[in-house]
Design a protein around this motif. Structure first.
Motif, PDB file in Angstrom:
ATOM      1  N   GLY A   8      28.921  -4.290 -17.778  1.00 35.14           N
ATOM      2  CA  GLY A   8      28.624  -4.157 -16.351  1.00 35.14           C
ATOM      3  C   GLY A   8      28.983  -5.442 -15.640  1.00 35.14           C
ATOM      4  N   VAL A   9      30.086  -5.428 -14.870  1.00 33.07           N
ATOM      5  CA  VAL A   9      30.447  -6.651 -14.144  1.00 33.07           C
ATOM      6  C   VAL A   9      30.228  -6.476 -12.638  1.00 33.07           C
ATOM      7  N   GLY A  10      28.978  -6.159 -12.282  1.00 30.81           N
ATOM      8  CA  GLY A  10      28.567  -6.139 -10.878  1.00 30.81           C
ATOM      9  C   GLY A  10      28.101  -7.538 -10.499  1.00 30.81           C
ATOM     10  N   VAL A  12      25.305  -9.149 -11.022  1.00 30.71           N
ATOM     11  CA  VAL A  12      24.644  -9.898 -12.091  1.00 30.71           C
ATOM     12  C   VAL A  12      25.590 -10.143 -13.265  1.00 30.71           C
ATOM     13  N   GLY A  13      26.291  -9.086 -13.683  1.00 29.17           N
ATOM     14  CA  GLY A  13      27.171  -9.214 -14.848  1.00 29.17           C
ATOM     15  C   GLY A  13      28.309 -10.184 -14.601  1.00 29.17           C
ATOM     16  N   LEU A  14      28.912 -10.102 -13.427  1.00 29.32           N
ATOM     17  CA  LEU A  14      30.060 -10.979 -13.140  1.00 29.32           C
ATOM     18  C   LEU A  14      29.617 -12.437 -13.032  1.00 29.32           C
ATOM     19  N   GLY A  29      34.028  -9.501 -20.086  1.00 27.74           N
ATOM     20  CA  GLY A  29      33.297  -8.657 -19.139  1.00 27.74           C
ATOM     21  C   GLY A  29      33.844  -7.247 -19.231  1.00 27.74           C
ATOM     22  N   VAL A  30      32.954  -6.275 -19.423  1.00 25.58           N
ATOM     23  CA  VAL A  30      33.428  -4.900 -19.588  1.00 25.58           C
ATOM     24  C   VAL A  30      32.736  -3.986 -18.582  1.00 25.58           C
ATOM     25  N   ASP A  31      33.514  -3.083 -18.004  1.00 24.18           N
ATOM     26  CA  ASP A  31      32.948  -2.176 -16.998  1.00 24.18           C
ATOM     27  C   ASP A  31      33.635  -0.818 -17.113  1.00 24.18           C
ATOM     28  N   ILE A  32      32.894   0.231 -16.738  1.00 23.99           N
ATOM     29  CA  ILE A  32      33.496   1.574 -16.760  1.00 23.99           C
ATOM     30  C   ILE A  32      34.342   1.822 -15.500  1.00 23.99           C
ATOM     31  N   ASP A  33      34.175   0.942 -14.510  1.00 22.73           N
ATOM     32  CA  ASP A  33      34.910   1.094 -13.253  1.00 22.73           C
ATOM     33  C   ASP A  33      36.310   0.475 -13.423  1.00 22.73           C
ATOM     34  N   LYS A  34      37.283   1.394 -13.640  1.00 28.18           N
ATOM     35  CA  LYS A  34      38.645   0.911 -13.956  1.00 28.18           C
ATOM     36  C   LYS A  34      39.232   0.089 -12.808  1.00 28.18           C
ATOM     37  N   LYS A 120      19.653  -7.778 -19.280  1.00 28.50           N
ATOM     38  CA  LYS A 120      19.533  -8.557 -18.030  1.00 28.50           C
ATOM     39  C   LYS A 120      19.224  -7.648 -16.849  1.00 28.50           C
ATOM     40  N   SER A 121      19.481  -6.356 -16.999  1.00 29.50           N
ATOM     41  CA  SER A 121      19.170  -5.433 -15.907  1.00 29.50           C
ATOM     42  C   SER A 121      17.659  -5.413 -15.701  1.00 29.50           C
ATOM     43  N   THR A 122      17.246  -5.096 -14.463  1.00 28.83           N
ATOM     44  CA  THR A 122      15.815  -4.966 -14.177  1.00 28.83           C
ATOM     45  C   THR A 122      15.379  -3.572 -14.624  1.00 28.83           C
ATOM     46  N   VAL A 123      14.493  -3.528 -15.612  1.00 27.21           N
ATOM     47  CA  VAL A 123      14.160  -2.230 -16.219  1.00 27.21           C
ATOM     48  C   VAL A 123      12.661  -2.042 -16.381  1.00 27.21           C
ATOM     49  N   PRO A 149      15.363 -11.200 -18.044  1.00 26.70           N
ATOM     50  CA  PRO A 149      15.602 -10.788 -16.650  1.00 26.70           C
ATOM     51  C   PRO A 149      16.304 -11.855 -15.833  1.00 26.70           C
ATOM     52  N   GLU A 150      17.036 -11.390 -14.818  1.00 24.85           N
ATOM     53  CA  GLU A 150      17.801 -12.303 -13.966  1.00 24.85           C
ATOM     54  C   GLU A 150      17.100 -12.485 -12.630  1.00 24.85           C
ATOM     55  N   PHE A 151      17.074 -13.732 -12.150  1.00 25.94           N
ATOM     56  CA  PHE A 151      16.384 -14.025 -10.888  1.00 25.94           C
ATOM     57  C   PHE A 151      17.317 -14.576  -9.818  1.00 25.94           C
ATOM     58  N   ARG A 153      19.667 -15.170  -6.663  1.00 21.99           N
ATOM     59  CA  ARG A 153      19.624 -14.622  -5.302  1.00 21.99           C
ATOM     60  C   ARG A 153      21.048 -14.417  -4.832  1.00 21.99           C
ATOM     61  N   GLU A 154      21.347 -13.249  -4.289  1.00 17.97           N
ATOM     62  CA  GLU A 154      22.674 -13.046  -3.742  1.00 17.97           C
ATOM     63  C   GLU A 154      22.894 -14.054  -2.626  1.00 17.97           C
ATOM     64  N   GLY A 155      24.115 -14.554  -2.525  1.00 23.17           N
ATOM     65  CA  GLY A 155      24.416 -15.578  -1.518  1.00 23.17           C
ATOM     66  C   GLY A 155      24.437 -16.968  -2.148  1.00 23.17           C
ATOM     67  N   PRO A 262      13.913  -3.399  -2.246  1.00 24.87           N
ATOM     68  CA  PRO A 262      13.532  -2.006  -1.974  1.00 24.87           C
ATOM     69  C   PRO A 262      13.415  -1.189  -3.266  1.00 24.87           C
ATOM     70  N   LYS A 263      14.377  -1.367  -4.150  1.00 25.28           N
ATOM     71  CA  LYS A 263      14.370  -0.556  -5.371  1.00 25.28           C
ATOM     72  C   LYS A 263      13.282  -1.009  -6.349  1.00 25.28           C
ATOM     73  N   ASP A 264      13.038  -2.307  -6.424  1.00 24.27           N
ATOM     74  CA  ASP A 264      12.043  -2.787  -7.387  1.00 24.27           C
ATOM     75  C   ASP A 264      10.616  -2.505  -6.908  1.00 24.27           C
TER      76      ASP A 264
HETATM   77  P1  NAD Z   1      25.985  -3.463  -9.601  1.00 18.64           P
HETATM   78  O1  NAD Z   1      25.847  -2.076  -9.151  1.00 18.64           O
HETATM   79  O2  NAD Z   1      26.595  -4.488  -8.688  1.00 18.64           O
HETATM   80  O3  NAD Z   1      26.823  -3.506 -10.969  1.00 18.64           O
HETATM   81  C1  NAD Z   1      26.588  -2.687 -12.073  1.00 18.64           C
HETATM   82  C2  NAD Z   1      27.909  -2.499 -12.814  1.00 18.64           C
HETATM   83  O4  NAD Z   1      27.655  -1.826 -14.041  1.00 18.64           O
HETATM   84  C3  NAD Z   1      28.917  -1.656 -12.045  1.00 18.64           C
HETATM   85  O5  NAD Z   1      30.123  -2.367 -11.926  1.00 18.64           O
HETATM   86  C4  NAD Z   1      29.075  -0.403 -12.924  1.00 18.64           C
HETATM   87  O6  NAD Z   1      30.366   0.154 -12.861  1.00 18.64           O
HETATM   88  C5  NAD Z   1      28.757  -0.959 -14.288  1.00 18.64           C
HETATM   89  N1  NAD Z   1      28.367   0.021 -15.308  1.00 18.64           N
HETATM   90  C6  NAD Z   1      27.499   1.059 -15.203  1.00 18.64           C
HETATM   91  N2  NAD Z   1      27.380   1.697 -16.383  1.00 18.64           N
HETATM   92  C7  NAD Z   1      28.186   1.060 -17.263  1.00 18.64           C
HETATM   93  C8  NAD Z   1      28.479   1.222 -18.648  1.00 18.64           C
HETATM   94  N3  NAD Z   1      27.907   2.182 -19.375  1.00 18.64           N
HETATM   95  N4  NAD Z   1      29.366   0.391 -19.233  1.00 18.64           N
HETATM   96  C9  NAD Z   1      29.951  -0.591 -18.501  1.00 18.64           C
HETATM   97  N5  NAD Z   1      29.701  -0.824 -17.197  1.00 18.64           N
HETATM   98  C10 NAD Z   1      28.822  -0.008 -16.585  1.00 18.64           C
HETATM   99  O7  NAD Z   1      24.525  -3.936 -10.034  1.00 18.64           O
HETATM  100  P2  NAD Z   1      23.877  -5.394  -9.912  1.00 18.64           P
HETATM  101  O8  NAD Z   1      23.479  -5.664  -8.504  1.00 18.64           O
HETATM  102  O9  NAD Z   1      24.720  -6.363 -10.647  1.00 18.64           O
HETATM  103  O10 NAD Z   1      22.541  -5.162 -10.740  1.00 18.64           O
HETATM  104  C11 NAD Z   1      22.541  -5.009 -12.136  1.00 18.64           C
HETATM  105  C12 NAD Z   1      21.113  -5.129 -12.633  1.00 18.64           C
HETATM  106  O11 NAD Z   1      20.621  -6.463 -12.390  1.00 18.64           O
HETATM  107  C13 NAD Z   1      20.125  -4.199 -11.918  1.00 18.64           C
HETATM  108  O12 NAD Z   1      19.164  -3.784 -12.824  1.00 18.64           O
HETATM  109  C14 NAD Z   1      19.511  -5.100 -10.870  1.00 18.64           C
HETATM  110  O13 NAD Z   1      18.230  -4.684 -10.501  1.00 18.64           O
HETATM  111  C15 NAD Z   1      19.445  -6.426 -11.597  1.00 18.64           C
HETATM  112  N6  NAD Z   1      19.437  -7.601 -10.724  1.00 18.64           N
HETATM  113  C16 NAD Z   1      20.255  -7.638  -9.641  1.00 18.64           C
HETATM  114  C17 NAD Z   1      20.261  -8.766  -8.838  1.00 18.64           C
HETATM  115  C18 NAD Z   1      21.139  -8.835  -7.620  1.00 18.64           C
HETATM  116  O14 NAD Z   1      20.945  -9.748  -6.810  1.00 18.64           O
HETATM  117  N7  NAD Z   1      22.092  -7.934  -7.420  1.00 18.64           N
HETATM  118  C19 NAD Z   1      19.451  -9.864  -9.149  1.00 18.64           C
HETATM  119  C20 NAD Z   1      18.653  -9.796 -10.280  1.00 18.64           C
HETATM  120  C21 NAD Z   1      18.653  -8.651 -11.067  1.00 18.64           C
END
Ligand code: NAD
Length: 431
Positions: A8-10, A12-14, A29-34, A120-123, A149-151, A153-155, A262-264
């Protein structure tokens, strides 16, 4: 130096993967989003985050960081596997764990020796055990699951990763705990080492308290408005109490947004419910926030009258906070919906988030690229995000360009007296 896969390279992952490569590790970094992976491999960032692009470029060049959609290869080549996939809310507010479960299945299917699987995802509390179960059904060898867990802050995500307030490690294995302590050894900060469930709860409880502070001060602001007190001074006075703290989240505003609070908040309300208890405070926090997001429309109507049909309103700031282009749950979206339902002619400006906003708002609004020109002939300017450039703008010029001198400021960025002296009809929050 560790070999690491980040699933997951969103946001947090990226950030996590890039920063870990910057610390000298080899990261895939691996993601399903090609399309995301394709773009990253061309050097195009899927998100805006200060300093991230340069760091990605440098570490890719140094061959410490690469991106792929090949999850099997990424897992097989790694001794540490991070799960950083999204955990969005379901319709009832509970957490959608399908991505975490599918990542766990991918890991189970590709295990080829001992690995530490780090969530690292919030679960929800107990998810670490579910991940362990899924992997152990598919792989009979030795492995450990850890909650970390990851803390960030975006920005300021890169800075926060490199300079964390604390690192939380939830583990039932000394071996895995040692791997994580080594991994983070160059980041000098407090470590909280605990069991998996407690670590999972620390993340929810932290976000829930921060959201509570925001709803709390917004409620105080609403009373201040009615009774003639100044919420910014109230917050200043409160923050000097060491038990409350200088950095307490006490800025009154348009309500919290973004991808996490909002989600948490919803997630923890649901987790409480499923555990047979009720988190009444958080339910009120959520209701307060919903009302706060809607509280700007009456302020706009106060200055322009109830009928907003064909009025020209300019909105500054679209993202839920400055220095990010994340539009998830941004309060600006609520205001824009309310205004467009009333046939307002809406023009918007945001220094970074307009491309992301276009994906949500389409043609409902006109996108302005020039901050100054965006207010020309406006009946009202509404400020939704506290970008620094808004604070330092030449207000005299703004005044000369606007048709009517109305500013509704949801972030309290200007001084009310100065604004009044300049001839603006200036409305802010709790002052
Ligand atoms: P995001 O939506 O930006 O990224 C998630 C990524 O995971 C997407 O690119 C998606 O394509 C990929 N993905 C989904 N399923 C997959 C799989 N099976 N294999 C590979 N890739 C896959 O999410 P985010 O904002 O990075 O948040 C990720 C987690 O971290 C959440 O649980 C969130 O609550 C937590 N978190 C987020 C933040 C934040 O500021 N965004 C901060 C702390 C914790």
């Amino acid at each position: 130096m560790k070999k690491i896969a980040v699933i997951g390279v969103g946001y947090v992952g990226l950030v996590t993967g890039t920063c870990l490569s910057e610390l000298g590790n080899e990261v895939i970094g691996v993601d399903i989003d090609k399309s995301k992976i394709k773009a990253l491999n061309k050097g195009i960032m899927p998100i805006y985050e200060q300093g991230l692009e340069e760091l990605v470029r440098e570490n890719v060049k140094q061959k410490r960081l690469c991106f792929t959609t090949d999850v099997a290869q990424a897992i097989k080549n790694s001794e540490i596997v991070f799960i950083a996939v999204g955990t969005p809310p379901l319709a009832d507010g509970s957490v959608n764990l399908e991505y975490v479960k599918s990542a766990a299945e991918s890991i189970g299917n590709n295990m080829n020796g001992y690995k530490v699987i780090i969530n690292k995802s919030t679960v929800p509390i107990g998810t670490g055990d579910s991940v362990k179960r899924i992997v152990s059904e598919l792989y009979k060898g030795d492995f450990d699951v850890v909650s970390n867990p990851e803390f960030l802050r975006e920005g300021t995500a890169v800075y926060d990763f490199m300079n964390p307030d604390r690192i939380v490690i939830g583990s039932s294995s000394i071996k895995a705990e040692k791997v994580l302590c080594e991994l983070y050894s160059s980041l000098s900060t407090d470590m909280v080492i605990t069991d998996i469930k407690t670590a999972e709860m620390i993340k929810y409880a932290s976000n829930a308290l921060l959201a509570t502070e925001i709803s709390f001060i917004n409620s105080v602001a609403n009373i201040c408005e009615k009774l003639g007190a100044d919420v910014t001074k109230v917050a200043e006075g409160m923050r000097l109490d060491k038990r409350i703290g200088k950095k307490a989240f006490l800025d009154a505003g348009p309500g919290y947004g973004g991808s996490c609070f909002p989600k948490d908040v919803k997630g923890l309300i649901q987790i409480a419910h499923e555990s047979g208890t009720r988190f009444n405070i958080l339910e009120a926090v959520e209701d307060t926030n919903t009302a706060q997001k809607q509280s700007l429309l009456p302020k706009i109507q106060q200055v322009l009258g109830n009928d907003l049909h064909e009025k020209n309103i300019t909105i500054w700031g679209l993202a839920f906070k400055p220095h990010t282009d994340d539009m998830r749950e941004a309060p600006s979206l609520t205001v824009i919906k309310q205004l467009s339902d009333r046939d307002v002619k809406i023009r918007v400006f945001d220094p970074i988030a307009m491309e992301q906003a276009k994906k949500i708002l389409g043609e409902t609004v006109v996108y302005e690229n020039d901050l100054m020109k965006s207010v020309k002939d406006a009946d009202c300017l509404v400020i939704m995000t506290e970008w620094p450039e808004f604070k330092s703008i030449d207000l005299k010029q703004i005044k000369s360009l606007m048709k009517k001198k109305n500013i509704v400021d949801s972030r309290n960025i200007y001084n009310p007296k100065e604004m009044k002296d300049m001839g603006f009809e200036y409305t802010s929050v709790g002052r």
